[in-house]
Scaffold this motif. Sequence first.
Motif, PDB file in Angstrom:
ATOM      1  N   SER A 158      17.786  25.172  11.534  1.00 60.55           N
ATOM      2  CA  SER A 158      18.047  24.421  10.834  1.00 60.55           C
ATOM      3  C   SER A 158      19.660  25.911  10.837  1.00 60.55           C
ATOM      4  O   SER A 158      19.435  27.339  11.473  1.00 60.55           O
ATOM      5  CB  SER A 158      17.648  25.205   9.962  1.00 60.55           C
ATOM      6  N   ALA A 159      19.872  25.869   9.971  1.00 57.71           N
ATOM      7  CA  ALA A 159      22.120  27.053  10.239  1.00 57.71           C
ATOM      8  C   ALA A 159      22.691  26.715   8.864  1.00 57.71           C
ATOM      9  O   ALA A 159      22.677  25.626   7.858  1.00 57.71           O
ATOM     10  CB  ALA A 159      22.548  26.653  11.123  1.00 57.71           C
ATOM     11  N   GLY A 160      23.345  27.257   8.299  1.00 55.05           N
ATOM     12  CA  GLY A 160      23.930  27.692   6.793  1.00 55.05           C
ATOM     13  C   GLY A 160      25.431  27.467   7.844  1.00 55.05           C
ATOM     14  O   GLY A 160      26.145  27.607   8.710  1.00 55.05           O
ATOM     15  N   VAL A 161      26.391  27.189   6.233  1.00 55.67           N
ATOM     16  CA  VAL A 161      27.866  26.231   6.592  1.00 55.67           C
ATOM     17  C   VAL A 161      28.051  27.788   7.578  1.00 55.67           C
ATOM     18  O   VAL A 161      28.682  27.589   8.544  1.00 55.67           O
ATOM     19  CB  VAL A 161      28.167  26.023   5.197  1.00 55.67           C
ATOM     20  N   LYS A 162      28.076  28.711   7.204  1.00 51.38           N
ATOM     21  CA  LYS A 162      29.065  30.168   7.432  1.00 51.38           C
ATOM     22  C   LYS A 162      28.729  30.240   9.400  1.00 51.38           C
ATOM     23  O   LYS A 162      29.218  30.090  10.114  1.00 51.38           O
ATOM     24  CB  LYS A 162      28.405  31.387   6.828  1.00 51.38           C
ATOM     25  N   ASP A 194      17.746  33.970  -0.491  1.00 46.97           N
ATOM     26  CA  ASP A 194      18.414  33.573  -1.745  1.00 46.97           C
ATOM     27  C   ASP A 194      18.321  32.918  -2.126  1.00 46.97           C
ATOM     28  O   ASP A 194      18.448  31.974  -1.230  1.00 46.97           O
ATOM     29  CB  ASP A 194      19.580  34.374  -0.529  1.00 46.97           C
ATOM     30  N   GLY A 195      17.515  32.949  -3.380  1.00 47.12           N
ATOM     31  CA  GLY A 195      17.865  31.799  -3.576  1.00 47.12           C
ATOM     32  C   GLY A 195      19.295  31.304  -4.238  1.00 47.12           C
ATOM     33  O   GLY A 195      18.996  29.703  -3.913  1.00 47.12           O
ATOM     34  N   ARG A 196      20.278  31.492  -4.575  1.00 45.11           N
ATOM     35  CA  ARG A 196      21.863  30.183  -4.211  1.00 45.11           C
ATOM     36  C   ARG A 196      21.955  30.277  -3.030  1.00 45.11           C
ATOM     37  O   ARG A 196      22.935  29.379  -2.774  1.00 45.11           O
ATOM     38  CB  ARG A 196      22.940  31.573  -4.264  1.00 45.11           C
ATOM     39  N   ALA A 197      21.966  30.528  -1.746  1.00 46.61           N
ATOM     40  CA  ALA A 197      21.981  29.982  -0.346  1.00 46.61           C
ATOM     41  C   ALA A 197      21.359  29.082   0.445  1.00 46.61           C
ATOM     42  O   ALA A 197      20.150  28.939  -0.385  1.00 46.61           O
ATOM     43  CB  ALA A 197      21.987  31.263   1.182  1.00 46.61           C
ATOM     44  N   TYR A 198      21.546  28.242   1.059  1.00 50.41           N
ATOM     45  CA  TYR A 198      20.892  27.802   2.097  1.00 50.41           C
ATOM     46  C   TYR A 198      20.755  27.229   2.900  1.00 50.41           C
ATOM     47  O   TYR A 198      22.151  27.562   3.387  1.00 50.41           O
ATOM     48  CB  TYR A 198      21.251  25.888   0.828  1.00 50.41           C
ATOM     49  N   SER A 199      20.399  26.307   3.910  1.00 48.41           N
ATOM     50  CA  SER A 199      20.532  25.889   5.408  1.00 48.41           C
ATOM     51  C   SER A 199      20.802  24.386   5.255  1.00 48.41           C
ATOM     52  O   SER A 199      20.096  23.740   4.207  1.00 48.41           O
ATOM     53  CB  SER A 199      19.398  26.195   6.185  1.00 48.41           C
ATOM     54  N   LEU A 200      21.071  23.715   6.493  1.00 50.14           N
ATOM     55  CA  LEU A 200      20.720  22.648   6.524  1.00 50.14           C
ATOM     56  C   LEU A 200      20.045  22.068   7.717  1.00 50.14           C
ATOM     57  O   LEU A 200      19.541  23.029   8.623  1.00 50.14           O
ATOM     58  CB  LEU A 200      22.585  21.892   6.605  1.00 50.14           C
ATOM     59  N   GLU A 201      19.669  21.049   8.006  1.00 47.90           N
ATOM     60  CA  GLU A 201      18.668  20.758   8.932  1.00 47.90           C
ATOM     61  C   GLU A 201      18.856  19.120   8.914  1.00 47.90           C
ATOM     62  O   GLU A 201      19.327  18.820   7.998  1.00 47.90           O
ATOM     63  CB  GLU A 201      16.984  20.770   8.523  1.00 47.90           C
ATOM     64  N   ILE A 202      18.124  19.053  10.182  1.00 50.10           N
ATOM     65  CA  ILE A 202      18.811  17.534  10.403  1.00 50.10           C
ATOM     66  C   ILE A 202      17.445  16.353  10.036  1.00 50.10           C
ATOM     67  O   ILE A 202      16.424  16.652  10.397  1.00 50.10           O
ATOM     68  CB  ILE A 202      18.697  17.004  11.969  1.00 50.10           C
ATOM     69  N   THR A 203      17.826  15.430   9.310  1.00 48.53           N
ATOM     70  CA  THR A 203      16.830  14.544   8.481  1.00 48.53           C
ATOM     71  C   THR A 203      16.355  13.553   9.417  1.00 48.53           C
ATOM     72  O   THR A 203      16.852  13.862  10.898  1.00 48.53           O
ATOM     73  CB  THR A 203      17.407  13.567   7.154  1.00 48.53           C
ATOM     74  N   LYS A 251      19.777  20.110   2.588  1.00 47.21           N
ATOM     75  CA  LYS A 251      19.792  21.118   2.326  1.00 47.21           C
ATOM     76  C   LYS A 251      17.827  21.754   2.155  1.00 47.21           C
ATOM     77  O   LYS A 251      17.952  21.021   1.445  1.00 47.21           O
ATOM     78  CB  LYS A 251      20.084  21.011   1.180  1.00 47.21           C
ATOM     79  N   ILE A 252      17.931  23.206   2.775  1.00 45.66           N
ATOM     80  CA  ILE A 252      17.068  23.473   2.278  1.00 45.66           C
ATOM     81  C   ILE A 252      17.514  24.611   2.062  1.00 45.66           C
ATOM     82  O   ILE A 252      18.451  26.082   2.423  1.00 45.66           O
ATOM     83  CB  ILE A 252      16.044  23.544   3.624  1.00 45.66           C
ATOM     84  N   PRO A 253      16.881  25.308   0.986  1.00 45.12           N
ATOM     85  CA  PRO A 253      16.949  26.797   0.236  1.00 45.12           C
ATOM     86  C   PRO A 253      16.430  27.851   1.183  1.00 45.12           C
ATOM     87  O   PRO A 253      15.606  27.967   1.875  1.00 45.12           O
ATOM     88  CB  PRO A 253      16.092  26.400  -1.232  1.00 45.12           C
ATOM     89  N   ASP A 254      17.019  28.952   1.094  1.00 44.36           N
ATOM     90  CA  ASP A 254      17.068  30.293   1.792  1.00 44.36           C
ATOM     91  C   ASP A 254      15.715  30.729   0.963  1.00 44.36           C
ATOM     92  O   ASP A 254      16.322  31.035  -0.095  1.00 44.36           O
ATOM     93  CB  ASP A 254      18.300  31.026   1.598  1.00 44.36           C
ATOM     94  N   PRO A 255      14.671  31.172   1.617  1.00 46.97           N
ATOM     95  CA  PRO A 255      13.547  31.675   0.821  1.00 46.97           C
ATOM     96  C   PRO A 255      13.848  33.003  -0.154  1.00 46.97           C
ATOM     97  O   PRO A 255      13.238  33.489  -0.407  1.00 46.97           O
ATOM     98  CB  PRO A 255      12.288  31.839   1.903  1.00 46.97           C
TER      99      PRO A 255
END
Length: 139
Positions: free
Chosen positions: A46-50, A84-93, A78-82
């Motif tokens: 998983s990775a964030g947009v940045k 930072d509640g505002r940030a998230y990462s993406l994982e493949i389905t 999207k999966i939440p970043d533990p």
Amino acid sequence: MHEHSMETIEIELAILARRLTSNDKKVGNLDRSAYLLLHQISAHGSAGVKALAEEFHLDISTVSRQTAALEQKGYARKIPDPSDGRAYSLEITDKGAKQLHQYKQARMARVKELLKHWSEDERQLFGNLLTKFNRTFID
């Protein structure tokens, strides 16, 4: 550097780019950006947009649009970043992994067909030179 070799490389790259992109729709359901993003997430987790934007040397807004399209199609979530509640990462389905696999298999078959008359040494050299060339963009 000799001008002739640079001209040859420049025009051959332009022809390659045209041929690769003109046939993408015949290969599968993913476009090039979706394929590359899903491949990155699948291969590296998983990775964030940045982080994805940095990896591909693109604007965050561009990658944000592309990842939103992946989410809309159900290929990523999207999966939440533990931390930072505002940030998230993406994982493949599972659906995204299936599409990625099908698209990659179709592309591999196409490349194998195109290079069927090349020796293994030629294919290895070509792969090494393409890798070296692509790495020049990072430096």
